[in-house]
Design a protein around this motif. Structure first.
Motif, short mmCIF file in Angstrom:
data_model
loop_
_atom_site.label_atom_id
_atom_site.label_comp_id
_atom_site.label_asym_id
_atom_site.label_seq_id
_atom_site.Cartn_x
_atom_site.Cartn_y
_atom_site.Cartn_z
N GLY A 290 0.83 -1.19 0.00
CA GLY A 290 0.00 0.00 0.00
C GLY A 290 0.86 1.24 0.00
N GLN A 291 0.24 2.37 0.30
CA GLN A 291 0.94 3.65 0.33
C GLN A 291 0.49 4.46 1.53
N VAL A 292 1.36 5.33 1.97
CA VAL A 292 1.00 6.30 3.00
C VAL A 292 1.48 7.67 2.54
N GLU A 293 0.79 8.69 2.99
CA GLU A 293 1.21 10.04 2.64
C GLU A 293 2.16 10.57 3.70
N THR A 294 3.32 11.02 3.27
CA THR A 294 4.32 11.61 4.15
C THR A 294 4.79 12.91 3.54
N GLU A 295 4.57 14.00 4.25
CA GLU A 295 4.98 15.33 3.78
C GLU A 295 4.43 15.62 2.38
N GLY A 296 3.19 15.23 2.15
CA GLY A 296 2.53 15.51 0.88
C GLY A 296 2.92 14.59 -0.26
N VAL A 297 3.69 13.55 0.03
CA VAL A 297 4.14 12.61 -1.01
C VAL A 297 3.66 11.21 -0.64
N GLN A 298 3.14 10.48 -1.62
CA GLN A 298 2.72 9.10 -1.42
C GLN A 298 3.96 8.20 -1.46
N LEU A 299 4.21 7.46 -0.37
CA LEU A 299 5.36 6.57 -0.30
C LEU A 299 4.88 5.14 -0.08
N PRO A 300 5.53 4.16 -0.73
CA PRO A 300 5.10 2.77 -0.59
C PRO A 300 5.47 2.17 0.77
N VAL A 301 4.65 1.21 1.18
CA VAL A 301 4.89 0.43 2.39
C VAL A 301 5.03 -1.02 1.95
N GLY A 302 6.06 -1.70 2.44
CA GLY A 302 6.30 -3.08 2.03
C GLY A 302 5.84 -4.09 3.06
N LEU A 303 5.34 -5.22 2.58
CA LEU A 303 4.98 -6.36 3.41
C LEU A 303 5.89 -7.52 3.04
N GLN A 304 6.31 -8.26 4.05
CA GLN A 304 7.18 -9.41 3.84
C GLN A 304 6.39 -10.68 4.11
N LEU A 305 6.38 -11.59 3.17
CA LEU A 305 5.73 -12.89 3.33
C LEU A 305 6.81 -13.94 3.53
N ILE A 306 6.75 -14.65 4.66
CA ILE A 306 7.77 -15.63 5.02
C ILE A 306 7.12 -17.01 5.01
N GLY A 307 7.76 -17.96 4.32
CA GLY A 307 7.19 -19.30 4.23
C GLY A 307 8.05 -20.35 4.91
N ARG A 308 7.53 -21.56 4.89
CA ARG A 308 8.27 -22.71 5.43
C ARG A 308 9.39 -23.10 4.45
N PRO A 309 10.38 -23.81 4.94
CA PRO A 309 11.46 -24.23 4.03
C PRO A 309 10.93 -25.18 2.96
N PHE A 310 11.56 -25.13 1.79
CA PHE A 310 11.19 -26.05 0.70
C PHE A 310 11.73 -27.43 1.03
N GLY A 311 11.01 -28.43 0.53
CA GLY A 311 11.55 -29.78 0.64
C GLY A 311 11.17 -30.57 1.80
#
Length: 121
Positions: A100-121
């Motif tokens: 998503g985005q948030v407004e900071t000082e009149g500018v739209q800045l992105p916000v990141g989400l991290q998805l963490i999974g189980r090990p493969f295999g």
């Protein structure tokens, strides 16, 4: 292009810090402790992923900052990594996506989400 030309100041700073930590006389103090911390992080995330299929966490403690906004503030650059370091230590699969985005000082800045999974295999 030389390495010096191809690497930015932050990358060079991190390489120097890593080289120092692994240099003679410092290896025992840093490397062995880092291995202990790595095991603790692996165990902690494994216990969470034994209950949940995946974890969703913030990718950074703040919204993204504007390009070149923090170049002269190495501490801000390091703190931006604090939410992803644990996953790098654990070796688990993860991806950061735009949440998503948030407004900071009149500018739209992105916000990141991290998805963490189980090990493969």
């Amino acid at each position: 292009m030389t390495r010096s030309e191809g690497l930015g100041p932050e990358v060079k700073r991190r390489i120097l810090m890593g080289s120092y930590a692994l240099s003679a006389g410092h290896s025992d103090a840093y490397y062995k402790r880092a291995q202990e911390v790595q095991r603790i992080v692996e165990d902690d995330l494994a216990s969470k992923l034994s209950v949940y299929d995946a974890l969703i966490t913030p990718a950074a403690p703040t919204p993204a900052y504007r390009t070149n906004d923090k170049l002269n503030d190495p501490l801000a650059m390091f703190s931006g990594d604090m939410m992803t370091v644990n996953v790098n230590l654990s070796g688990l699969p993860a991806i950061v996506v735009r949440g998503g985005q948030v407004e900071t000082e009149g500018v739209q800045l992105p916000v990141g989400l991290q998805l963490i999974g189980r090990p493969f295999g």
